[in-house]
Design an enzyme around this catalytic site. Sequence first.
Site, PDB file in Angstrom:
ATOM      1  N   HIS A  72     -21.925  -7.969  -4.375  1.00  0.00           N
ATOM      2  CA  HIS A  72     -21.721  -9.558  -4.306  1.00  0.00           C
ATOM      3  C   HIS A  72     -22.090 -10.161  -2.977  1.00  0.00           C
ATOM      4  O   HIS A  72     -21.229  -9.766  -1.993  1.00  0.00           O
ATOM      5  CB  HIS A  72     -20.480 -10.039  -4.908  1.00  0.00           C
ATOM      6  CG  HIS A  72     -20.437  -9.758  -6.475  1.00  0.00           C
ATOM      7  ND1 HIS A  72     -19.662 -10.653  -7.322  1.00  0.00           N
ATOM      8  CD2 HIS A  72     -21.262  -9.149  -7.478  1.00  0.00           C
ATOM      9  CE1 HIS A  72     -19.839 -10.373  -8.539  1.00  0.00           C
ATOM     10  NE2 HIS A  72     -20.762  -9.480  -8.487  1.00  0.00           N
ATOM     11  N   TYR A 200     -14.329 -19.358  -8.707  1.00  0.00           N
ATOM     12  CA  TYR A 200     -13.007 -19.880  -8.398  1.00  0.00           C
ATOM     13  C   TYR A 200     -12.916 -21.235  -8.760  1.00  0.00           C
ATOM     14  O   TYR A 200     -13.934 -22.008  -8.049  1.00  0.00           O
ATOM     15  CB  TYR A 200     -12.644 -19.482  -6.986  1.00  0.00           C
ATOM     16  CG  TYR A 200     -12.338 -18.071  -6.692  1.00  0.00           C
ATOM     17  CD1 TYR A 200     -11.113 -17.689  -6.635  1.00  0.00           C
ATOM     18  CD2 TYR A 200     -13.340 -17.226  -6.209  1.00  0.00           C
ATOM     19  CE1 TYR A 200     -10.894 -16.408  -6.328  1.00  0.00           C
ATOM     20  CE2 TYR A 200     -13.175 -15.907  -5.875  1.00  0.00           C
ATOM     21  CZ  TYR A 200     -11.808 -15.294  -6.016  1.00  0.00           C
ATOM     22  OH  TYR A 200     -11.557 -14.011  -5.838  1.00  0.00           O
ATOM     23  N   PRO A 292      -3.078 -12.985  -6.128  1.00  0.00           N
ATOM     24  CA  PRO A 292      -4.509 -12.415  -6.141  1.00  0.00           C
ATOM     25  C   PRO A 292      -5.732 -13.480  -5.756  1.00  0.00           C
ATOM     26  O   PRO A 292      -6.746 -12.833  -5.961  1.00  0.00           O
ATOM     27  CB  PRO A 292      -4.481 -12.094  -7.673  1.00  0.00           C
ATOM     28  CG  PRO A 292      -3.516 -12.808  -8.416  1.00  0.00           C
ATOM     29  CD  PRO A 292      -2.250 -13.350  -7.323  1.00  0.00           C
ATOM     30  N   LYS A 296      -6.932  -9.688  -2.304  1.00  0.00           N
ATOM     31  CA  LYS A 296      -6.501  -8.728  -0.996  1.00  0.00           C
ATOM     32  C   LYS A 296      -5.453  -7.734  -1.256  1.00  0.00           C
ATOM     33  O   LYS A 296      -5.317  -6.983  -0.340  1.00  0.00           O
ATOM     34  CB  LYS A 296      -5.936  -9.902  -0.110  1.00  0.00           C
ATOM     35  CG  LYS A 296      -6.968 -10.629   0.525  1.00  0.00           C
ATOM     36  CD  LYS A 296      -7.920 -10.047   1.715  1.00  0.00           C
ATOM     37  CE  LYS A 296      -8.937 -10.693   1.935  1.00  0.00           C
ATOM     38  NZ  LYS A 296     -10.443 -10.246   1.485  1.00  0.00           N
ATOM     39  N   TYR A 384     -12.664 -13.167   3.312  1.00  0.00           N
ATOM     40  CA  TYR A 384     -13.062 -12.848   1.905  1.00  0.00           C
ATOM     41  C   TYR A 384     -13.684 -11.168   2.116  1.00  0.00           C
ATOM     42  O   TYR A 384     -13.240 -10.535   1.369  1.00  0.00           O
ATOM     43  CB  TYR A 384     -14.015 -13.468   1.025  1.00  0.00           C
ATOM     44  CG  TYR A 384     -13.750 -13.409  -0.416  1.00  0.00           C
ATOM     45  CD1 TYR A 384     -12.978 -14.189  -1.281  1.00  0.00           C
ATOM     46  CD2 TYR A 384     -14.568 -12.341  -0.958  1.00  0.00           C
ATOM     47  CE1 TYR A 384     -12.642 -13.554  -2.419  1.00  0.00           C
ATOM     48  CE2 TYR A 384     -14.478 -12.194  -2.422  1.00  0.00           C
ATOM     49  CZ  TYR A 384     -13.567 -12.756  -3.151  1.00  0.00           C
ATOM     50  OH  TYR A 384     -13.245 -12.522  -4.228  1.00  0.00           O
TER      51      TYR A 384
HETATM   52  P1  RFL Z   1       0.751   0.048  -7.274  1.00  0.00           P
HETATM   53  O1  RFL Z   1      -0.651  -0.107  -7.949  1.00  0.00           O
HETATM   54  O2  RFL Z   1       1.829  -0.868  -7.999  1.00  0.00           O
HETATM   55  O3  RFL Z   1       1.060   1.637  -7.426  1.00  0.00           O
HETATM   56  C1  RFL Z   1       2.397   2.269  -7.420  1.00  0.00           C
HETATM   57  C2  RFL Z   1       2.426   3.410  -8.199  1.00  0.00           C
HETATM   58  O4  RFL Z   1       4.145   3.944  -8.028  1.00  0.00           O
HETATM   59  C3  RFL Z   1       4.704   4.085  -9.000  1.00  0.00           C
HETATM   60  N1  RFL Z   1       6.216   3.992  -8.765  1.00  0.00           N
HETATM   61  C4  RFL Z   1       7.025   5.263  -8.578  1.00  0.00           C
HETATM   62  N2  RFL Z   1       6.662   6.452  -8.532  1.00  0.00           N
HETATM   63  C5  RFL Z   1       7.473   7.414  -8.424  1.00  0.00           C
HETATM   64  N3  RFL Z   1       8.789   6.856  -8.065  1.00  0.00           N
HETATM   65  C6  RFL Z   1       9.037   5.707  -8.161  1.00  0.00           C
HETATM   66  N4  RFL Z   1      10.539   5.220  -7.858  1.00  0.00           N
HETATM   67  C7  RFL Z   1       8.333   4.749  -8.314  1.00  0.00           C
HETATM   68  N5  RFL Z   1       8.212   3.435  -8.302  1.00  0.00           N
HETATM   69  C8  RFL Z   1       6.938   3.138  -8.563  1.00  0.00           C
HETATM   70  C9  RFL Z   1       4.118   3.313  -9.908  1.00  0.00           C
HETATM   71  O5  RFL Z   1       4.254   3.616 -11.237  1.00  0.00           O
HETATM   72  C10 RFL Z   1       2.605   3.214  -9.706  1.00  0.00           C
HETATM   73  O6  RFL Z   1       1.706   4.150 -10.087  1.00  0.00           O
HETATM   74  O7  RFL Z   1       0.917  -0.060  -5.793  1.00  0.00           O
HETATM   75  P2  RFL Z   1      -0.307   0.415  -4.785  1.00  0.00           P
HETATM   76  O8  RFL Z   1      -1.044   1.829  -4.916  1.00  0.00           O
HETATM   77  O9  RFL Z   1       0.138  -0.021  -3.345  1.00  0.00           O
HETATM   78  O10 RFL Z   1      -1.785  -0.554  -4.978  1.00  0.00           O
HETATM   79  C11 RFL Z   1      -1.731  -1.901  -4.798  1.00  0.00           C
HETATM   80  C12 RFL Z   1      -2.733  -2.764  -5.636  1.00  0.00           C
HETATM   81  O11 RFL Z   1      -2.255  -2.017  -7.407  1.00  0.00           O
HETATM   82  C13 RFL Z   1      -2.372  -4.226  -5.720  1.00  0.00           C
HETATM   83  O12 RFL Z   1      -2.290  -4.519  -4.491  1.00  0.00           O
HETATM   84  C14 RFL Z   1      -3.420  -4.918  -6.427  1.00  0.00           C
HETATM   85  O13 RFL Z   1      -3.858  -4.472  -7.907  1.00  0.00           O
HETATM   86  C15 RFL Z   1      -3.340  -6.393  -6.294  1.00  0.00           C
HETATM   87  N6  RFL Z   1      -4.577  -6.999  -7.079  1.00  0.00           N
HETATM   88  C16 RFL Z   1      -5.793  -7.103  -6.485  1.00  0.00           C
HETATM   89  N7  RFL Z   1      -6.305  -6.621  -5.296  1.00  0.00           N
HETATM   90  C17 RFL Z   1      -7.192  -6.729  -4.799  1.00  0.00           C
HETATM   91  O14 RFL Z   1      -7.542  -6.082  -3.679  1.00  0.00           O
HETATM   92  N8  RFL Z   1      -8.310  -7.360  -5.326  1.00  0.00           N
HETATM   93  C18 RFL Z   1      -8.108  -7.952  -6.523  1.00  0.00           C
HETATM   94  O15 RFL Z   1      -9.008  -8.366  -6.989  1.00  0.00           O
HETATM   95  C19 RFL Z   1      -6.801  -7.844  -7.096  1.00  0.00           C
HETATM   96  N9  RFL Z   1      -6.563  -8.613  -8.291  1.00  0.00           N
HETATM   97  C20 RFL Z   1      -4.342  -7.647  -8.290  1.00  0.00           C
HETATM   98  C21 RFL Z   1      -5.489  -8.523  -8.888  1.00  0.00           C
HETATM   99  C22 RFL Z   1      -2.991  -7.646  -8.885  1.00  0.00           C
HETATM  100  C23 RFL Z   1      -2.811  -8.120 -10.147  1.00  0.00           C
HETATM  101  N10 RFL Z   1      -1.678  -8.148 -10.726  1.00  0.00           N
HETATM  102  C24 RFL Z   1      -1.425  -7.592 -12.304  1.00  0.00           C
HETATM  103  C25 RFL Z   1      -0.373  -8.214  -9.810  1.00  0.00           C
HETATM  104  C26 RFL Z   1      -5.348  -9.219 -10.049  1.00  0.00           C
HETATM  105  C27 RFL Z   1      -3.951  -9.072 -10.642  1.00  0.00           C
HETATM  106  C28 RFL Z   1      -3.876  -9.813 -11.959  1.00  0.00           C
HETATM  107  C1  PHB Z   2     -10.474  -9.599 -10.692  1.00  0.00           C
HETATM  108  O1  PHB Z   2     -11.430  -9.310 -11.144  1.00  0.00           O
HETATM  109  O2  PHB Z   2      -9.585  -9.069 -11.396  1.00  0.00           O
HETATM  110  C2  PHB Z   2     -10.087 -10.356  -9.679  1.00  0.00           C
HETATM  111  C3  PHB Z   2     -11.414 -10.958  -8.814  1.00  0.00           C
HETATM  112  C4  PHB Z   2     -10.945 -11.510  -7.891  1.00  0.00           C
HETATM  113  C5  PHB Z   2      -9.556 -12.074  -7.252  1.00  0.00           C
HETATM  114  C6  PHB Z   2      -8.686 -11.676  -8.152  1.00  0.00           C
HETATM  115  C7  PHB Z   2      -8.669 -10.705  -9.336  1.00  0.00           C
HETATM  116  O3  PHB Z   2      -9.418 -12.941  -6.481  1.00  0.00           O
END
Ligand code: RFL
Ligand code: PHB
Length: 389
Positions: A72, A200, A292, A296, A384
């Site tokens: 994108h 957005y 989110p 980031k 971004y």
């Molecule tokens: P995670 O993905 O939470 O993984 C951590 C893992 O550790 C396990 N765990 C354990 N394992 C062993 N012993 C324990 N005591 C443990 N406790 C926990 C868990 O089961 C899990 O598997 O952290 P990690 O790896 O640091 O990754 C971070 C990302 O997942 C997170 O920052 C992103 O998903 C955030 N996020 C977004 N980030 C972006 O860069 N771009 C996006 O577009 C974006 N969109 C989002 C998002 C997060 C969202 N939610 C649900 C909060 C959209 C949403 C809706």
């Molecule tokens: C997504 O596709 O899940 C998504 C994209 C952009 C954001 C957050 C989530 O800022």
Amino acid sequence: MKTQVAIVGGGPSGLLLGQLLQTRGIDSIVLERRTKDYVLGRIRAGVLEVGAVNLLRQAGVGDRMDREGILHDGTIISYGDEIFGINFKEHTNAGVMVYGQTELTRDLYDAREATGGRIIYDVEDVQICDAKSNTPYVTYTVDGVAHRITCDFVAGCDGFHGVSRNTIPDDVRVEYEKVYPFGWLGILSETPPVADELIYASSERGFALCSMRNPVLSRYYIQCSLQDTVEDWSDEAFWSELKRRLPKNVADKLITGPSIEKSIAPLRSFVTEPMQWGRLFLCGDAAHIVPPTGAKGLNTAASDIYYLFNGLAEYYQDGATTGLDAYSEKALARVWKAERFSWWMTNLLHRFPDENQFDQKMQAAEIAFLRTNRAAQSVLAQNYVGLPY
Ligand code: RFL
Ligand code: PHB
């Protein structure tokens, strides 16, 4: 058991670190509390910065992302019926890659399995011990049986609800937090995305986001009350509310269908300092959370992994600890900028329960400024696509 780096958490942070270490012949064991299917069932991030894309390629897991990910060059912002684009390419000569966290995590699992890297699932009672010594170890149980891993270093990649962060004593750890008074209700649907770029949308009824995973899979979000549950939102209610928050010409084009996933995420900004304690290094959501809105979270996790991997590679190559000693400071310097951007995007585009008409005028004025001011657009574009590592 013995390894060089014990990695607590098998999410994207832990798996990416494991793959990068593997490229240098550095051994690791990943401990994951859940099953692989559970981790892959979580629908989360969708947007990757250039730095994250390059790191995934370096880890040898970029092939499918390069084939199936969508590049994108910009994004769209709407305010009521007004709509405008911000062209990242024009301002930064870079873009972002739309590729779901689920797919990226699957690629990381496949790579780990193909290279014979060890992952232990369903671990319980994980404890990180003697992190301040040169001989740390991790204990855990599986099916009630106790195990112990001795290692050189521990990477705390266990997300916001993990145990790593709390291993750092209270008198050392400082936590900064802001909890927002709303959440995001997200759905995944097997329908074509409404536009080629992400939208957005700020509206009087609250924020909405139109995102995607591929040409036949869309991801949409709407700002919702923290009291709401997914049961309160039928698919019809979701689509109808989403349409009301989009400009009319976009809403008219929206193709709706049954949701295949629906979830609510609360919004939070959080940072813990320091990110290192002895031989324990915190990475990703274990150390910081962003709302989110700026996409980031995963990207900041990737930059932590970049700094930690380079520090570990240097240590195992020539015994130097320069990179490891600088880890917390370097990672936090970038984290705080991502925090600022995510907080700013969130404040700009959401409705706050306690806001008054003056606050709303301020938001509208800032969006109007962004619409026409190249410098303001450039600031958004630089943040971004991702600040340099
Ligand atoms: P995670 O993905 O939470 O993984 C951590 C893992 O550790 C396990 N765990 C354990 N394992 C062993 N012993 C324990 N005591 C443990 N406790 C926990 C868990 O089961 C899990 O598997 O952290 P990690 O790896 O640091 O990754 C971070 C990302 O997942 C997170 O920052 C992103 O998903 C955030 N996020 C977004 N980030 C972006 O860069 N771009 C996006 O577009 C974006 N969109 C989002 C998002 C997060 C969202 N939610 C649900 C909060 C959209 C949403 C809706
Ligand atoms: C997504 O596709 O899940 C998504 C994209 C952009 C954001 C957050 C989530 O800022």
